[in-house]
Enzyme design. Sequence first.
Site, PDB file in Angstrom:
ATOM      1  N   LYS A  99      31.939 -35.836   4.298  1.00 46.37           N
ATOM      2  CA  LYS A  99      31.473 -34.599   5.250  1.00 46.37           C
ATOM      3  C   LYS A  99      32.666 -33.650   4.970  1.00 46.37           C
ATOM      4  O   LYS A  99      33.694 -33.896   4.483  1.00 46.37           O
ATOM      5  CB  LYS A  99      31.062 -35.185   6.667  1.00 46.37           C
ATOM      6  CG  LYS A  99      30.011 -36.010   6.666  1.00 46.37           C
ATOM      7  CD  LYS A  99      28.893 -35.932   6.083  1.00 46.37           C
ATOM      8  CE  LYS A  99      27.688 -37.363   5.764  1.00 46.37           C
ATOM      9  NZ  LYS A  99      27.391 -38.000   6.940  1.00 46.37           N
TER      10      LYS A  99
HETATM   11  C1  LIG Z   1      26.480 -39.069   7.178  1.00 47.26           C
HETATM   12  C2  LIG Z   1      24.928 -39.039   7.782  1.00 47.26           C
HETATM   13  C3  LIG Z   1      24.752 -39.641   9.285  1.00 47.26           C
HETATM   14  C4  LIG Z   1      25.453 -40.944   9.559  1.00 47.26           C
HETATM   15  O1  LIG Z   1      26.771 -40.601  10.059  1.00 47.26           O
HETATM   16  P1  LIG Z   1      27.945 -41.708   9.713  1.00 47.26           P
HETATM   17  O2  LIG Z   1      29.280 -41.023  10.428  1.00 47.26           O
HETATM   18  O3  LIG Z   1      28.290 -42.119   8.512  1.00 47.26           O
HETATM   19  O4  LIG Z   1      27.510 -42.798  10.694  1.00 47.26           O
HETATM   20  C5  LIG Z   1      23.621 -39.401   9.617  1.00 47.26           C
HETATM   21  N1  LIG Z   1      22.806 -38.165   9.391  1.00 47.26           N
HETATM   22  C6  LIG Z   1      23.168 -37.687   7.896  1.00 47.26           C
HETATM   23  C7  LIG Z   1      22.219 -36.602   7.432  1.00 47.26           C
HETATM   24  C8  LIG Z   1      24.267 -38.027   7.299  1.00 47.26           C
HETATM   25  O5  LIG Z   1      24.542 -37.453   6.174  1.00 47.26           O
END
Ligand SMILES: *Cc1c(COP(=O)(O)O)cnc(C)c1O
Length: 381
Positions: A184
């Site tokens: 991210k």
């Molecule tokens: C990465 C992501 C999540 C989950 O986040 P984690 O930190 O990996 O648990 C949820 N929704 C979207 C759209 C994502 O890209």
Amino acid sequence: MTVIPYGRQSIDAEDEAAVLAVLRSPLLTQGPATAAFEADLAAQVGARYCVAVANGTAALHICMAGLEMEPGEGITTPNTFVATSNAMAYVGLTPVFADIDPDTLNLSPVATQAALTPRTRLIAPVHFAGLPADMPAFQAMAAGRDIRIIEDASHAIGSEYAGGGRVGDCRHSDATIFSFHPVKTITAGEGGAITTNDEGLYQRLLMLRSHGITRDPARLADAPGPWWYEQQALGFNYRMTEMQAALGASQLRKLDRFMARRQAIVARYHQAFAGLNWLVRPPETPGQSVCQHLFVVQIDFAAIGMTRPEVMAALLDQGVGTQVHYIPVHLQPWYRQTFGTVAGQYPAAEAYYDRALSLPLFPAMTDADVEQVITAVRGLV
Ligand SMILES: *Cc1c(COP(=O)(O)O)cnc(C)c1O
């Protein structure tokens, strides 16, 4: 040859020092770094409250649990990571998908309106690739009904709504969740957070993050001594460690820089790919500051006489890594088996998926990396 991945974290000496300082401090969890990260993030996005948790999925889970919805249905987009709709199932909501708008790749307000039923309790739009969904439309749909709104902003930290305001300020929603997984825009290793302006929800989130336990004297009827705590709800251990929080806070200080670099790369891609009639670029947002997490192109594979695996292999040969975001969630075996979803149910999401390919986009890409990607893509035909 080294391969340029589709995404990668940027960690520098400041980040390392921040984590090391925590490791040498007395508290590795439940300490000042978590509180500081929460305050920084709330200030950054313009929300009143912030609760940091172990990951984005935990954020979705306790956010949905904390809203205390009656049993019913939650609406979201099939073009997301499975965590968005899985969290609905965790709290006993039936996930219901509504198709995407093919222009924005976000949850379609028209399809969402059509999916509303008397049992709809939640609408959870995802700001796909960093582009904010049409929040005023969802807000209008929920108004006057017993429907909550949670924004899944895992891709969208730093972005601005079309009508102004930063994603996470919750002007259009009950709460917003973020993820700090390494792919991210900013990372805490693993990590997540919820922002909200609702004080009641904030208090419930604090409890749910830590077993449903409180030590707050204001919430205890009668404390016989300093050891006392009460478990007042069924919660979880979803706490963020102090090391994660220190890294998250250090990364947050670089958000504007990361954003500017991402925007420069996105602008260059748009310019370089503008003339290609076999490739659809992501939507452009003149006058709106969007921090794009992904650069997804849609390729007419038939027109270029190559399959997607062939294209991915050809790009990899040129040192360019790619990925596909996302396999529509309703096509996953667990969803088919549990909720009876079928292929063909969400044609816009499926048509998009058939053509989608995410190109490398991360702030540490050099100008030479960007040109390498452009040359490789243009060289496909
Ligand atoms: C990465 C992501 C999540 C989950 O986040 P984690 O930190 O990996 O648990 C949820 N929704 C979207 C759209 C994502 O890209």
